[in-house]
Write a protein that holds these residues in place. Structure first.
Motif, PDB file in Angstrom:
ATOM      1  N   ILE A   1       3.219  12.155  -8.356  1.00  0.00           N
ATOM      2  CA  ILE A   1       2.565  13.353  -8.870  1.00  0.00           C
ATOM      3  C   ILE A   1       1.084  13.057  -9.095  1.00  0.00           C
ATOM      4  O   ILE A   1       0.678  11.901  -9.269  1.00  0.00           O
ATOM      5  N   SER A   2       0.287  14.114  -9.096  1.00  0.00           N
ATOM      6  CA  SER A   2      -1.127  13.956  -9.429  1.00  0.00           C
ATOM      7  C   SER A   2      -1.708  15.306  -9.818  1.00  0.00           C
ATOM      8  O   SER A   2      -1.572  16.281  -9.078  1.00  0.00           O
ATOM      9  N   ARG A   3      -2.362  15.352 -10.961  1.00  0.00           N
ATOM     10  CA  ARG A   3      -3.064  16.557 -11.412  1.00  0.00           C
ATOM     11  C   ARG A   3      -4.553  16.333 -11.244  1.00  0.00           C
ATOM     12  O   ARG A   3      -5.226  15.774 -12.087  1.00  0.00           O
ATOM     13  N   PHE A   4      -5.053  16.734 -10.081  1.00  0.00           N
ATOM     14  CA  PHE A   4      -6.474  16.620  -9.754  1.00  0.00           C
ATOM     15  C   PHE A   4      -6.953  15.169  -9.774  1.00  0.00           C
ATOM     16  O   PHE A   4      -8.074  14.877 -10.197  1.00  0.00           O
ATOM     17  N   GLY A   5      -6.121  14.259  -9.272  1.00  0.00           N
ATOM     18  CA  GLY A   5      -6.501  12.849  -9.274  1.00  0.00           C
ATOM     19  C   GLY A   5      -6.588  12.213  -7.912  1.00  0.00           C
ATOM     20  O   GLY A   5      -6.789  11.001  -7.818  1.00  0.00           O
ATOM     21  N   THR A   6      -6.446  13.014  -6.845  1.00  0.00           N
ATOM     22  CA  THR A   6      -6.420  12.421  -5.498  1.00  0.00           C
ATOM     23  C   THR A   6      -7.618  12.834  -4.650  1.00  0.00           C
ATOM     24  O   THR A   6      -7.637  12.548  -3.454  1.00  0.00           O
ATOM     25  N   MET A   7      -8.620  13.463  -5.233  1.00  0.00           N
ATOM     26  CA  MET A   7      -9.727  13.990  -4.432  1.00  0.00           C
ATOM     27  C   MET A   7     -10.861  12.987  -4.221  1.00  0.00           C
ATOM     28  O   MET A   7     -11.801  13.274  -3.498  1.00  0.00           O
ATOM     29  N   PHE A   8     -10.782  11.836  -4.853  1.00  0.00           N
ATOM     30  CA  PHE A   8     -11.943  10.948  -4.884  1.00  0.00           C
ATOM     31  C   PHE A   8     -11.768   9.684  -4.037  1.00  0.00           C
ATOM     32  O   PHE A   8     -12.507   8.719  -4.195  1.00  0.00           O
ATOM     33  N   PHE A   9     -10.785   9.694  -3.145  1.00  0.00           N
ATOM     34  CA  PHE A   9     -10.552   8.522  -2.305  1.00  0.00           C
ATOM     35  C   PHE A   9     -11.654   8.377  -1.254  1.00  0.00           C
ATOM     36  O   PHE A   9     -12.028   9.353  -0.601  1.00  0.00           O
ATOM     37  N   ALA A  10     -12.132   7.144  -1.077  1.00  0.00           N
ATOM     38  CA  ALA A  10     -13.132   6.892  -0.038  1.00  0.00           C
ATOM     39  C   ALA A  10     -12.533   7.063   1.353  1.00  0.00           C
ATOM     40  O   ALA A  10     -13.197   7.544   2.269  1.00  0.00           O
ATOM     41  N   ASP A  11     -11.272   6.677   1.519  1.00  0.00           N
ATOM     42  CA  ASP A  11     -10.553   6.821   2.785  1.00  0.00           C
ATOM     43  C   ASP A  11      -9.213   7.476   2.469  1.00  0.00           C
ATOM     44  O   ASP A  11      -8.231   6.790   2.193  1.00  0.00           O
ATOM     45  N   PRO A  12      -9.152   8.815   2.486  1.00  0.00           N
ATOM     46  CA  PRO A  12      -7.929   9.500   2.045  1.00  0.00           C
ATOM     47  C   PRO A  12      -6.683   9.119   2.834  1.00  0.00           C
ATOM     48  O   PRO A  12      -5.605   8.975   2.247  1.00  0.00           O
ATOM     49  N   VAL A  13      -6.808   8.955   4.137  1.00  0.00           N
ATOM     50  CA  VAL A  13      -5.621   8.621   4.939  1.00  0.00           C
ATOM     51  C   VAL A  13      -5.071   7.259   4.530  1.00  0.00           C
ATOM     52  O   VAL A  13      -3.861   7.092   4.315  1.00  0.00           O
ATOM     53  N   ALA A  14      -5.946   6.271   4.388  1.00  0.00           N
ATOM     54  CA  ALA A  14      -5.498   4.945   3.957  1.00  0.00           C
ATOM     55  C   ALA A  14      -4.917   5.000   2.546  1.00  0.00           C
ATOM     56  O   ALA A  14      -3.914   4.334   2.250  1.00  0.00           O
ATOM     57  N   ALA A  15      -5.548   5.797   1.667  1.00  0.00           N
ATOM     58  CA  ALA A  15      -5.057   5.907   0.295  1.00  0.00           C
ATOM     59  C   ALA A  15      -3.676   6.547   0.244  1.00  0.00           C
ATOM     60  O   ALA A  15      -2.763   6.044  -0.427  1.00  0.00           O
ATOM     61  N   PHE A  16      -3.493   7.645   0.976  1.00  0.00           N
ATOM     62  CA  PHE A  16      -2.184   8.304   0.984  1.00  0.00           C
ATOM     63  C   PHE A  16      -1.129   7.423   1.657  1.00  0.00           C
ATOM     64  O   PHE A  16       0.046   7.442   1.266  1.00  0.00           O
ATOM     65  N   ALA A  17      -1.535   6.649   2.644  1.00  0.00           N
ATOM     66  CA  ALA A  17      -0.589   5.722   3.265  1.00  0.00           C
ATOM     67  C   ALA A  17      -0.150   4.658   2.266  1.00  0.00           C
ATOM     68  O   ALA A  17       1.033   4.279   2.218  1.00  0.00           O
ATOM     69  N   ASN A  18      -1.086   4.171   1.451  1.00  0.00           N
ATOM     70  CA  ASN A  18      -0.739   3.174   0.439  1.00  0.00           C
ATOM     71  C   ASN A  18       0.206   3.762  -0.597  1.00  0.00           C
ATOM     72  O   ASN A  18       1.194   3.124  -0.999  1.00  0.00           O
ATOM     73  N   ILE A  19      -0.072   4.987  -1.015  1.00  0.00           N
ATOM     74  CA  ILE A  19       0.821   5.671  -1.961  1.00  0.00           C
ATOM     75  C   ILE A  19       2.187   5.898  -1.313  1.00  0.00           C
ATOM     76  O   ILE A  19       3.233   5.710  -1.948  1.00  0.00           O
ATOM     77  N   GLY A  20       2.173   6.293  -0.044  1.00  0.00           N
ATOM     78  CA  GLY A  20       3.428   6.538   0.660  1.00  0.00           C
ATOM     79  C   GLY A  20       4.311   5.308   0.727  1.00  0.00           C
ATOM     80  O   GLY A  20       5.542   5.405   0.598  1.00  0.00           O
TER      81      GLY A  20
END
Length: 254
Positions: free
Chosen positions: A96-115
């Motif tokens: 879950i995230s409440r407005f906490g995922t917008m600040f990633f320098a590399d969103p794809v890599a960040a979401f992959a790490n979370i995944g």
């Protein structure tokens, strides 16, 4: 410390309802701030647990104190960057995230790490802002403090990086998520009990600090007077409120 829980209170229940935390869930809360969303997840998962992560040390420490005071035993917090933190693989059943995922320098890599931290089929449920020109709060604050000056782009510091729903869905798909659903959510946000309280609270925001940076004392005073007037126009008698728009994004780890 800015009170994001008060600001985003109207969105809180929308996230809780969409997350639908189950009794035995193991929840990862990304950008947890002072832990309100994490604590609620832990309460909803008495046979499970909730871990909140945030890059702000002071917020994480406050989250720990508040959780100890509340006597919640199945919650924990770490100062960590979710983009790169080595989470145990497949250890969470829900993100879950409440407005906490917008600040990633590399969103794809960040979401992959979370995944990788989520089990196959686990959901990631997040709220993110729509574009800045759809945010009454952003436009009003920026206009008031700029006072006709041309201000540099980027003062949102990435707050609207996931505003393009097509691009956001593409990032999640590239990161290993599927079944992406994006729904518009609209609601008011709260900045203080009155105009003066809201102005004082906003002075803690980096965006506001940057908009007055470089001004001399007299120009800063004029800018803050304009801000106070703008906030006064939004004082309902029950606080200073502004319209806002967000996306509720739900995706499943493939």
């Amino acid at each position: 410390m800015f009170d994001y829980d008060s600001e985003r209170g109207r969105y809180h229940e929308r996230l809780r309802a969409a997350a639908d935390v189950r009794t035995a869930d193991r929840v990862l809360d990304i950008g947890c701030g002072t832990g309100q969303t994490t604590r609620d997840a832990a309460r909803s998962a008495p046979s499970g647990s909730a871990l909140g992560v945030d890059v702000s040390g002071p917020m994480v420490e406050r989250a720990r104190r508040l959780s100890e005071q509340a006597g919640i035993r199945n919650v924990s917090f770490e100062r960590a960057d979710a983009q790169v933190h080595p989470f145990a693989p497949e250890s969470f059943t829900l993100g879950i995230s409440r407005f906490g995922t917008m600040f990633f320098a590399d969103p794809v890599a960040a979401f992959a790490n979370i995944g990788r931290a989520l089990r196959p089929g686990a959901r990631l449920v997040q709220l993110v802002w729509q574009a800045g020109d759809r945010q009454e709060w952003f436009s009003t604050i920026r206009h008031a403090l700029a006072g006709g000056r041309t201000v540099p782009a980027g003062l949102d510091h990435g707050a609207f990086s996931l505003a393009d729903r097509t691009a956001a869905a593409g990032m999640l798909t590239a990161a290993g998520f599927g079944a992406v659903e994006i729904t518009e959510v609209r609601g008011p946000i709260h900045y203080g009990p009155d105009a003066a309280g809201a102005r004082d609270a906003l002075l803690d925001l980096r965006m506001v600090k940057d908009l007055v940076a470089g001004l001399d004392a007299a120009a800063t005073a004029r800018a803050l007077d304009r801000l106070l007037a703008a906030l006064d126009a939004h004082d309902t008698g029950e606080g200073a409120w502004f319209d806002s728009r967000a996306w509720l994004i739900i995706a499943r780890r493939r």
